[in-house]
Write a protein that holds these residues in place. Structure first.
Motif, mmCIF file in Angstrom:
data_model
loop_
_atom_site.group_PDB
_atom_site.id
_atom_site.type_symbol
_atom_site.label_atom_id
_atom_site.label_comp_id
_atom_site.label_asym_id
_atom_site.label_seq_id
_atom_site.Cartn_x
_atom_site.Cartn_y
_atom_site.Cartn_z
ATOM 1 N N ASP A 113 -41.397 44.395 36.629
ATOM 2 C CA ASP A 113 -40.152 44.828 37.275
ATOM 3 C C ASP A 113 -38.985 44.890 36.288
ATOM 4 O O ASP A 113 -38.066 45.709 36.453
ATOM 5 C CB ASP A 113 -39.791 43.892 38.429
ATOM 6 C CG ASP A 113 -40.777 43.967 39.586
ATOM 7 O OD1 ASP A 113 -41.527 44.964 39.668
ATOM 8 O OD2 ASP A 113 -40.807 43.016 40.402
ATOM 9 N N THR A 114 -39.011 44.024 35.296
ATOM 10 C CA THR A 114 -37.921 43.993 34.308
ATOM 11 C C THR A 114 -38.265 44.807 33.064
ATOM 12 O O THR A 114 -37.564 44.737 32.061
ATOM 13 C CB THR A 114 -37.596 42.543 33.908
ATOM 14 O OG1 THR A 114 -38.802 41.876 33.487
ATOM 15 C CG2 THR A 114 -36.987 41.774 35.062
ATOM 16 N N HIS A 115 -39.344 45.553 33.133
ATOM 17 C CA HIS A 115 -39.759 46.478 32.073
ATOM 18 C C HIS A 115 -39.995 45.770 30.740
ATOM 19 O O HIS A 115 -39.545 46.238 29.687
ATOM 20 C CB HIS A 115 -38.742 47.610 31.911
ATOM 21 C CG HIS A 115 -38.572 48.419 33.152
ATOM 22 N ND1 HIS A 115 -37.418 48.409 33.906
ATOM 23 C CD2 HIS A 115 -39.424 49.259 33.799
ATOM 24 C CE1 HIS A 115 -37.568 49.209 34.958
ATOM 25 N NE2 HIS A 115 -38.773 49.733 34.905
ATOM 26 N N LEU A 116 -40.706 44.675 30.782
ATOM 27 C CA LEU A 116 -41.122 44.004 29.555
ATOM 28 C C LEU A 116 -41.916 44.991 28.704
ATOM 29 O O LEU A 116 -42.853 45.626 29.176
ATOM 30 C CB LEU A 116 -41.994 42.787 29.885
ATOM 31 C CG LEU A 116 -42.571 42.021 28.684
ATOM 32 C CD1 LEU A 116 -41.465 41.367 27.870
ATOM 33 C CD2 LEU A 116 -43.581 40.983 29.151
ATOM 34 N N ALA A 117 -41.525 45.117 27.426
ATOM 35 C CA ALA A 117 -42.149 46.117 26.559
ATOM 36 C C ALA A 117 -43.247 45.538 25.684
ATOM 37 O O ALA A 117 -44.306 46.145 25.510
ATOM 38 C CB ALA A 117 -41.086 46.784 25.681
ATOM 39 N N THR A 118 -43.005 44.372 25.103
ATOM 40 C CA THR A 118 -43.963 43.803 24.156
ATOM 41 C C THR A 118 -44.188 42.330 24.450
ATOM 42 O O THR A 118 -43.302 41.631 24.951
ATOM 43 C CB THR A 118 -43.466 43.948 22.706
ATOM 44 O OG1 THR A 118 -42.303 43.119 22.510
ATOM 45 C CG2 THR A 118 -43.119 45.387 22.389
ATOM 46 N N MET A 119 -45.364 41.861 24.107
ATOM 47 C CA MET A 119 -45.687 40.444 24.281
ATOM 48 C C MET A 119 -46.575 39.978 23.150
ATOM 49 O O MET A 119 -47.487 40.686 22.729
ATOM 50 C CB MET A 119 -46.395 40.192 25.615
ATOM 51 C CG MET A 119 -46.777 38.723 25.834
ATOM 52 S SD MET A 119 -47.762 38.447 27.325
ATOM 53 C CE MET A 119 -46.558 38.820 28.601
ATOM 54 N N SER A 120 -46.290 38.777 22.674
ATOM 55 C CA SER A 120 -47.181 38.105 21.734
ATOM 56 C C SER A 120 -47.553 36.748 22.320
ATOM 57 O O SER A 120 -46.678 35.951 22.662
ATOM 58 C CB SER A 120 -46.506 37.917 20.379
ATOM 59 O OG SER A 120 -47.385 37.278 19.471
ATOM 60 N N ILE A 121 -48.844 36.526 22.465
ATOM 61 C CA ILE A 121 -49.358 35.250 22.971
ATOM 62 C C ILE A 121 -50.115 34.560 21.843
ATOM 63 O O ILE A 121 -50.810 35.204 21.062
ATOM 64 C CB ILE A 121 -50.273 35.460 24.192
ATOM 65 C CG1 ILE A 121 -49.444 35.895 25.398
ATOM 66 C CG2 ILE A 121 -51.052 34.202 24.526
ATOM 67 C CD1 ILE A 121 -50.237 36.041 26.682
ATOM 68 N N SER A 122 -49.981 33.250 21.773
ATOM 69 C CA SER A 122 -50.603 32.481 20.701
ATOM 70 C C SER A 122 -52.008 32.028 21.068
ATOM 71 O O SER A 122 -52.218 31.401 22.109
ATOM 72 C CB SER A 122 -49.751 31.250 20.378
ATOM 73 O OG SER A 122 -48.463 31.629 19.945
#
Length: 364
Positions: free
Chosen positions: A129-138
């Motif tokens: 909904d907030t238009h998250l563009a990128t994610m990095s998970i460890s």
């Protein structure tokens, strides 16, 4: 030989870009360190997250919204990625309210670095909904190694489960997994690669364990010369369906820059990158040692954009670290003293120089 000449040519272009940035800073990456609270206790954590409760010192919802509003009035928000980090940012209850305001309201883009433990169906929907563009998970090893390194039993299984939920609906522009390579997981690279393939990542970001924060307490896990050689050979020769890249830290030597990273090293902290820390301090990269002289202001009393344009002066001096061995190093032009976050301000030298280590020039 032609390839080597072309590589050096690329570095000359980047060198000219450094000169431009030192005169005309161009904010592209704005880190928001949401909190230093965390639900893990990683052995490498540069900010020692989770060791104290920072809740009472954190910026309020209205305070951080005002920061983004002030920035948007003086810098085009469409050109800036807000990098949300911590601690663990998903512990912040107002996170999605703030990012809805910043992105849907003001026009910023945003990405998040998270350990993934607190993700669930509701959180993933709010990310969309907030238009998250990128994610990095460890992911810092296979099951037993990951849990040991990050201090949460069962953490690996829960994180993998949550990644699969996330990937069931591919709404991100870029999904990345970051692995901090250390003595515990250096021999698990093949298993980790298979895991990355299974999780359908866009990129696998590999970083070394730097001598900062809690990593200093766990120095026995740091890579040595042979480990780095093994790691870089692995990355150079691995045929992959997705991007395998080395992190932004450290000049690796010219040949390795273009076989491992494919671009010339430059520490962009203070040039294209700045941060707002959990308590409102205006800072460089949040991995840098929290020294008083490096703090440029505080958003509770200062306008972030004004500080960005009018301060950061010493940080933007390309010769700031031209001292000791660095001053006479043949790679000075391309390295400039290496990463700001691993500079030893007391000894006035790098805490870690991978290039020198691999070239047999001592421990640094």
């Amino acid at each position: 030989m032609f390839k080597k000449i072309m590589n050096y040519g690329k570095s000359e272009v980047l060198y000219n870009e450094k000169e431009r940035l030192s005169k005309e800073p161009d904010l592209r990456n704005l880190f928001w360190e949401t909190t230093l609270r965390c639900n893990e206790k990683c052995k490498h954590c540069g900010s020692r997250a989770g060791e104290k409760d920072t809740l009472k010192d954190e910026l309020t919802t209205d305070e951080i919204k005002k920061v983004f509003k002030d920035v948007s009035e003086k810098i085009n928000p469409n050109n800036i990625l807000i990098n949300v980090t911590g601690g663990e940012p998903l512990l912040r209850k107002d996170l999605f309210e703030v990012m809805d305001y910043a992105c849907n309201g003001l026009g910023f883009r945003w990405g998040i670095t998270t350990n993934g433990l607190a993700m669930n169906d509701e959180v993933i929907q709010k990310m969309k909904d907030t238009h998250l563009a990128t994610m990095s998970i460890s992911i810092d090893g296979l099951q037993e190694t990951h849990d040991k390194f990050r201090g949460v039993k069962g953490g690996f299984d829960k994180t993998i489960q949550n990644i699969k939920k996330l990937q069931a609906d591919k709404f991100l522009r870029a999904f990345q997994i970051t692995t901090v390579v250390n003595k515990l997981n250096i021999n698990e690279l093949d298993g980790l690669y298979d895991l990355m393939e299974d999780l359908e990542v866009d990129s696998w970001r590999i970083v070394n364990m730097d001598p900062i924060g809690r990593a200093i307490d766990n120095s026995n896990l740091a890579l040595d010369k042979d480990d780095y050689k093994y790691l870089f050979d692995y990355m150079k020769n691995k045929k992959s369906k997705f991007e395998i890249t080395y992190g932004c830290a450290h000049y690796l030597g010219m040949d390795r820059e273009y076989s491992i990273r494919n671009y010339g090293f430059f520490c962009f902290s203070g040039f294209t990158t700045a941060s707002v820390l959990y308590n409102g301090d205006i800072f460089v990269c949040p991995n840098v040692e929290r020294r008083k002289e490096l703090i440029q202001g505080n958003v509770k009393v200062d306008n972030f954009a004004d500080v960005w344009f009018n301060k950061f002066k010493w940080i933007r001096d390309l010769d700031r670290f031209k001292t000791g061995k660095c001053a006479t190093c043949e790679d000075w032009k391309y390295c400039r003293g290496d990463s700001l976050h691993t500079w030893d301000f007391d000894k006035n030298e790098p805490k870690l120089c991978i290039n020198h280590l691999l070239n047999g020039e001592g421990k640094k």
